[in-house]
Design a protein around this motif. Structure first.
Motif, PDB file in Angstrom:
ATOM      1  N   LEU A 147      33.883  35.027  32.017  1.00 20.37           N
ATOM      2  CA  LEU A 147      33.934  36.492  32.035  1.00 20.37           C
ATOM      3  C   LEU A 147      33.803  37.055  33.437  1.00 20.37           C
ATOM      4  CD1 LEU A 147      31.925  37.235  28.803  1.00 20.37           C
ATOM      5  CD2 LEU A 147      34.373  37.422  29.165  1.00 20.37           C
ATOM      6  N   LEU A 148      33.590  36.183  34.416  1.00 20.30           N
ATOM      7  CA  LEU A 148      33.571  36.641  35.808  1.00 20.30           C
ATOM      8  C   LEU A 148      34.906  37.260  36.177  1.00 20.30           C
ATOM      9  CD1 LEU A 148      32.032  33.695  37.851  1.00 20.30           C
ATOM     10  CD2 LEU A 148      31.000  35.891  37.382  1.00 20.30           C
ATOM     11  N   TYR A 149      35.974  36.671  35.666  1.00 17.82           N
ATOM     12  CA  TYR A 149      37.311  37.099  36.071  1.00 17.82           C
ATOM     13  C   TYR A 149      37.798  38.213  35.171  1.00 17.82           C
ATOM     14  CZ  TYR A 149      36.927  32.554  38.220  1.00 17.82           C
ATOM     15  OH  TYR A 149      36.474  31.480  38.924  1.00 17.82           O
ATOM     16  N   GLU A 150      38.206  39.275  35.799  1.00 17.91           N
ATOM     17  CA  GLU A 150      38.723  40.408  35.027  1.00 17.91           C
ATOM     18  C   GLU A 150      40.233  40.318  35.011  1.00 17.91           C
ATOM     19  OE1 GLU A 150      37.224  44.079  36.411  1.00 17.91           O
ATOM     20  OE2 GLU A 150      38.189  45.236  34.824  1.00 17.91           O
ATOM     21  N   TYR A 169      41.286  36.039  42.862  1.00 15.62           N
ATOM     22  CA  TYR A 169      40.871  34.662  42.568  1.00 15.62           C
ATOM     23  C   TYR A 169      41.729  34.069  41.466  1.00 15.62           C
ATOM     24  CZ  TYR A 169      36.792  36.175  45.152  1.00 15.62           C
ATOM     25  OH  TYR A 169      35.959  36.670  46.111  1.00 15.62           O
ATOM     26  N   GLU A 172      41.596  30.180  40.981  1.00 15.65           N
ATOM     27  CA  GLU A 172      40.336  29.729  40.383  1.00 15.65           C
ATOM     28  C   GLU A 172      40.298  30.098  38.892  1.00 15.65           C
ATOM     29  OE1 GLU A 172      40.566  31.299  43.182  1.00 15.65           O
ATOM     30  OE2 GLU A 172      39.508  30.132  44.721  1.00 15.65           O
TER      31      GLU A 172
ATOM     32  N   ASP B  20      35.457  31.453  44.662  1.00 17.48           N
ATOM     33  CA  ASP B  20      34.939  32.546  43.861  1.00 17.48           C
ATOM     34  C   ASP B  20      33.423  32.625  43.899  1.00 17.48           C
ATOM     35  OD1 ASP B  20      34.815  30.165  42.681  1.00 17.48           O
ATOM     36  OD2 ASP B  20      35.459  30.831  40.702  1.00 17.48           O
ATOM     37  N   GLN B  22      31.573  34.174  45.980  1.00 19.77           N
ATOM     38  CA  GLN B  22      31.193  35.553  46.249  1.00 19.77           C
ATOM     39  C   GLN B  22      31.234  36.371  44.949  1.00 19.77           C
ATOM     40  OE1 GLN B  22      29.977  36.578  48.965  1.00 19.77           O
ATOM     41  NE2 GLN B  22      29.837  38.743  48.437  1.00 19.77           N
ATOM     42  N   LEU B  23      32.289  36.120  44.195  1.00 23.40           N
ATOM     43  CA  LEU B  23      32.449  36.832  42.923  1.00 23.40           C
ATOM     44  C   LEU B  23      31.278  36.517  41.990  1.00 23.40           C
ATOM     45  CD1 LEU B  23      34.401  38.545  41.155  1.00 23.40           C
ATOM     46  CD2 LEU B  23      35.327  36.405  40.317  1.00 23.40           C
ATOM     47  N   ALA B  24      30.922  35.233  41.925  1.00 22.83           N
ATOM     48  CA  ALA B  24      29.823  34.838  41.052  1.00 22.83           C
ATOM     49  C   ALA B  24      28.508  35.452  41.523  1.00 22.83           C
ATOM     50  CB  ALA B  24      29.706  33.319  41.021  1.00 22.83           C
ATOM     51  N   SER B  27      28.176  39.064  40.391  1.00 20.44           N
ATOM     52  CA  SER B  27      28.322  39.351  38.963  1.00 20.44           C
ATOM     53  C   SER B  27      27.152  38.766  38.200  1.00 20.44           C
ATOM     54  CB  SER B  27      29.606  38.719  38.423  1.00 20.44           C
ATOM     55  OG  SER B  27      30.689  39.019  39.259  1.00 20.44           O
ATOM     56  N   LEU B  29      26.073  37.656  34.340  1.00 19.10           N
ATOM     57  CA  LEU B  29      26.512  37.456  32.963  1.00 19.10           C
ATOM     58  C   LEU B  29      25.280  37.464  32.068  1.00 19.10           C
ATOM     59  CD1 LEU B  29      29.085  34.579  33.525  1.00 19.10           C
ATOM     60  CD2 LEU B  29      29.541  37.007  33.334  1.00 19.10           C
ATOM     61  N   ARG B 222      32.309  44.815  29.872  1.00 25.21           N
ATOM     62  CA  ARG B 222      32.306  44.666  31.325  1.00 25.21           C
ATOM     63  C   ARG B 222      31.937  46.002  31.968  1.00 25.21           C
ATOM     64  NH1 ARG B 222      34.692  40.780  34.064  1.00 25.21           N
ATOM     65  NH2 ARG B 222      36.110  40.269  32.358  1.00 25.21           N
ATOM     66  N   HIS B 224      31.136  48.017  35.672  1.00 27.60           N
ATOM     67  CA  HIS B 224      31.273  47.950  37.132  1.00 27.60           C
ATOM     68  C   HIS B 224      30.196  48.821  37.770  1.00 27.60           C
ATOM     69  CE1 HIS B 224      35.776  46.644  37.289  1.00 27.60           C
ATOM     70  NE2 HIS B 224      34.979  45.726  36.795  1.00 27.60           N
ATOM     71  N   GLN B 238      29.546  43.681  39.309  1.00 29.26           N
ATOM     72  CA  GLN B 238      29.874  43.782  37.886  1.00 29.26           C
ATOM     73  C   GLN B 238      28.792  43.146  37.030  1.00 29.26           C
ATOM     74  OE1 GLN B 238      33.379  41.932  36.338  1.00 29.26           O
ATOM     75  NE2 GLN B 238      33.100  40.007  37.431  1.00 29.26           N
ATOM     76  N   VAL B 240      28.340  41.805  33.078  1.00 33.44           N
ATOM     77  CA  VAL B 240      29.086  41.492  31.863  1.00 33.44           C
ATOM     78  C   VAL B 240      28.114  41.127  30.745  1.00 33.44           C
ATOM     79  CG1 VAL B 240      30.887  40.066  30.841  1.00 33.44           C
ATOM     80  CG2 VAL B 240      30.984  40.617  33.254  1.00 33.44           C
TER      81      VAL B 240
END
Lengths: 320, 532
Positions: A147-150, A169, A172, B20, B22-24, B27, B29, B222, B224, B238, B240
């Protein structure tokens, strides 16, 4: 050929008609408590269906058709992946079993298929999750994509959607989608794989008895060459139609797999709808699945007849 | 070919270790136990809705300080109570921005109109939004806000006044609950003009740290980061909510890192969580109670002897051991011992089947009877496993010849049943939203809470009502305590519900998550959370 096609289409439409009649009769009995006229109601029901109106889901307040479009691709993705696995594994293993008929390899493979065929899907799923996710930590427990990826669904098939998106990304995300696909597809592939092995094996054994195989062997071709070039090529047409019929079984076990792996497909959606008593969704979902199975098996039949005209003989013989 | 195979398997095994990260890191969960059934906490009764919405999307006029348990400024900078206790005046914080979403672009910051709108909707039957989305506001209906607040009016763009019909000591506390959120009046006006007022509760607009970006029914939510958040300092880009009803699956996802935080870990999972070096388990005293509520308006439960017989038959210790794995305590009253209103002189009777049988015989039911026990599906903050609890109760009552049929119902369907009053008995409970005892007593047993469905016993006792109302008006704490003690004595005598257990509030998360606060009251707060 024309007669054959007409017969098939006739079968297709009458089955579908019967299906809608059944669905409507249930609805009529349960929701309208049997009041009012049956046939005019059925006509209205059919008109709505043909116009693509499957009703409004009481859980979301959105049209059921939209939900079908959203969840069906995920189920399809899972089924296709399982089918590919079953062919990639099943054809060589089945060939090996046929070539080594009666020896220990054959016995081992046959025992394996029997075990694979009898293992409950959900139990196997849990077992694989325990091993590969919890113990080894290689693969995710559930879901279609982290769910990290939108990712905005376009086709609904995540392995495609992640590649065509402009998400930074996306690569990935694609790998992540593949990782999520591995376990459920493997579990789902078990039953069709055993079926492919058995069909290929018996078809190949049939072919290998033929005179032209013996002739080829006496000509001095190697055994591998004969089995692959002459044997398998002639065995496949015999095996494929029966494999096509597997699609219904696969779709049914896909529902169970979806629940074990929280795969956002039709099966899980149907189960949720049942627990929420969302009648429109239940009706729409079952109709869609049944229709899909009927259409798929009939078209598989037609397709294999078109590709292998020799199958037509059987039909004309049947015409008597 | 071999190269590609090696490459692909390497990729599959290493997974998301590269680009990814940085994304993790930005974010979070959160694995939640259930889907919210609205995005407006005003309409909510279940914790899963509050967890997902109350503190992520919205703000309140006041917050409760988790340390001192006193109200502190939030959207209201300060407040003033008139000497007669009938007028409360709030000064609003300037420049608070609403969410910009795909469905709404605010033209102005928060002002008094928004506060007036949010509360008028609750108390005014003629308000255009009062009946939207069902017109039931379980919390505020059960505490009788409509009868208490005479009117809410704007004195200026940043001044709001609440006028009460009578003094109420719990009023300020109730404005700090999860339910007392401030919505956008401008957005509501726009929806009304478009003829879609119900979207107010489905496509939310608030002032909170996050705004809704995507929701897939029963799958995930989700959020933001709200860039213009007035408190600032939101680290997560984000947030989630991964909806995972089974607690075993939530734990599995927490172990594999597919979840950062797990809601309501089951008692049986404590050992696994504690033994895992990457996981943290937080426990806080929870002010909650799980109860067996008997429908006092329906035979045979309208007979106090039958209710007492049931209370004598049950073993709260069995439930504590089997369902809670000993984490928590047996309930002696509706209020937990940590509450300042708790009456320590009352103790629930010990299990005594003989006496229970005698009481049933007195009520003319020596042969027993049939009953249906409703059970909410999934875990609740006050009861991790309703079905198991139900089975234990079933076993015990069988000994008295009472045949219990268990029926598991989804939250929405269960509430419909309770509001209609069709149930025999239901396993329910309450997690307090404020430290005030009123919060538990009023919601579980107040007369007004019957229509709201939270008083599942449908017990409306004039003396009890008198006590809890007097407690609200009482000028000193000692006097309030006295009224609450008397109120609890009345529950004990009449036994409209059987208090079962209190449990601790728990939360499990991965060590990489920082600054996660476990609030003793109300829903989960994630605005300060960050990841390393």
């Amino acid at each position: 050929m024309l007669i054959y096609l007409l017969r098939r289409f006739n079968l297709l439409f009458s089955t579908l008609l019967l299906l809608t009649l059944l669905a409507y009769a249930l609805e009529y009995r349960l929701l309208h408590q049997g009041d009012g006229d049956f046939w005019p109601g059925y006509l209205r029901f059919m008109q709505a269906l043909l116009a693509g109106d499957f009703g409004i889901s009481s859980a979301t307040g959105l049209p059921v058709l939209g939900a079908l479009g959203q969840y069906f691709p995920a189920t399809l993705e899972l089924c296709l992946a399982a089918f590919v696995i079953s062919l990639v594994v099943g054809v060589p293993v089945g060939t090996l079993a046929a070539v080594r008929q009666g020896r220990w390899q054959d016995t081992l493979i046959l025992t394996g298929t029997l075990v694979g065929y009898s293992v409950p899907v959900f139990w196997l799923g849990l077992l694989l999750v325990m091993l590969f996710s919890l113990h080894l930590g290689w693969l995710p427990v559930s879901g279609q994509l982290s769910l990290l990826y939108e990712i905005t669904p376009v086709t609904g098939i995540m392995t495609i959607d992640t590649l065509i998106t402009d998400h930074p990304y996306r690569w990935e995300a694609f790998v992540d989608a593949l990782r999520h696909l591995v376990l459920p597809a493997l579990v789902l592939a078990i039953v069709p794989t055993t079926e492919v092995i058995r069909q290929i094996r018996s078809a190949l054994l049939e072919v290998l008895k033929q005179n032209y195989i013996r002739a080829a062997l006496t000509k001095g071709f190697s055994e591998a060459h004969v089995v692959l070039r002459h044997g398998l090529r002639n065995a496949l047409p015999m095996a494929i139609p029966t494999l096509g019929l597997q699609f219904g079984t696969v779709l049914t076990s896909a529902m169970m797999t979806e629940i074990v792996f929280d795969w956002p497909g039709l099966g899980r959606w149907l189960v949720t709808s049942i627990s929420l008593q969302d009648y429109a969704a239940i009706k729409g979902g079952t109709l869609a699945i049944a229709t899909f199975i009927i259409v798929a098996s009939v078209s598989m039949d037609i397709l294999s007849t078109l590709i292998y005209p020799s199958r037509r003989k059987a039909i004309y013989a049947g015409k008597g | 070919m071999r190269f590609w195979l090696c490459w692909l398997s390497a990729l599959l095994l290493t997974g998301c270790d590269t680009g990814d990260r940085q994304l993790a890191k930005e974010s979070l969960l959160y694995c939640a136990e259930g889907a919210p059934f609205t995005f407006n906490p005003q309409l909510a009764a279940a914790t899963q809705t509050l967890d997902a919405t109350a503190h992520q999307l919205y703000d309140r006029l006041l917050d409760i300080d988790p340390e001192t348990l006193q109200p502190v400024p939030a959207l209201a900078l300060d407040w003033h109570r008139s000497d007669d206790g009938l007028h409360y005046r709030f000064t609003l914080r300037p420049g608070v921005q609403f969410h910009h979403t795909a469905w709404f672009s605010p033209s102005r910051p928060l002002n008094a109109d928004d506060v007036v709108f949010s509360f008028q909707r609750l108390i005014d039957n003629t308000h255009p939004f009062h009946g939207v989305s069902g017109g039931h506001y379980p919390f505020f209906d059960s505490i009788g806000l409509g009868g208490l607040v005479k009117r809410v009016r704007a004195l200026g763009p940043r001044e709001v006044e609440f006028e009460l019909r009578r003094p109420d000591a719990s009023f300020i506390g109730n404005l700090a609950t999860d339910y007392a959120v401030v919505l956008s009046a401008e957005y509501a006006g726009q929806l009304l003009a478009a003829g879609t007022p119900e979207l107010l509760d489905q496509q939310p607009v608030g002032t909170g740290p996050f705004y809704l970006a995507q929701y897939r029914l029963d799958d995930f939510i989700r959020y933001h980061r709200h860039p213009g958040y007035w408190r600032g300092g939101v680290k997560l880009a984000q947030l989630v909510f991964d909806i995972t009803p089974k607690s075993s699956k939530r734990l599995a996802k927490l172990l594999t890192g597919e979840c950062d935080v797990m809601a309501h870990p089951g008692a049986s999972q404590m050992a696994v969580i504690k033994s895992h070096p990457e996981l943290v388990l937080d426990q806080a005293t929870g002010m909650n109670v799980s109860v067996l509520a008997l429908n006092t308006q329906k035979a045979p439960f309208n007979d106090v002897r039958v209710r007492k017989a049931l209370a004598l038959a049950l073993s709260r210790n069995d439930i504590l051991q089997a369902v809670y794995f000993g984490i928590g305590s047996e309930a002696e009253s509706v209020l937990p011992p940590v509450s300042w209103g708790y009456n320590p002189n009352l103790l629930m009777p010990l299990p005594d089947a003989e006496r229970a049988r005698w009481l049933l015989a007195q009520a003319g039911l020596a042969k027993g009877f049939d009953m249906t026990l409703l059970i909410p599906t999934g875990a609740r903050s006050f009861n991790p496993d309703g079905l198991k609890t139900g089975q234990l109760i079933q076993r015990r009552l069988e000994e008295l010849g009472i045949r219990v049929r268990l029926q598991s119902l989804e939250e929405q369907i269960l509430r419909r049943e309770l509001m209609a009053g069709r149930q025999d008995a239901v396993l329910t409970g309450w997690s307090a939203d404020t430290p005030d005892p009123d919060n538990l007593l009023h919601n579980l047993l107040g007369c007004q809470a019957i229509a709201a469905g939270t008083n599942a016993s449908r017990w409306c006792h004039p003396l009890f009502e008198q006590q809890i109302n007097a407690a609200r008006r009482a000028p000193t704490l000692n006097e309030r305590i006295r009224h609450y003690h008397l109120a609890q004595e009345l529950i004990y005598q009449d036994m409209p519900l059987i208090p079962l257990n209190h449990t601790l509030k728990q939360q499990a998360y991965r060590r990489s998550v920082q600054d996660l606060q476990l609030q003793p009251y109300g829903g989960v707060v994630l605005r300060q959370a960050r990841k390393e």
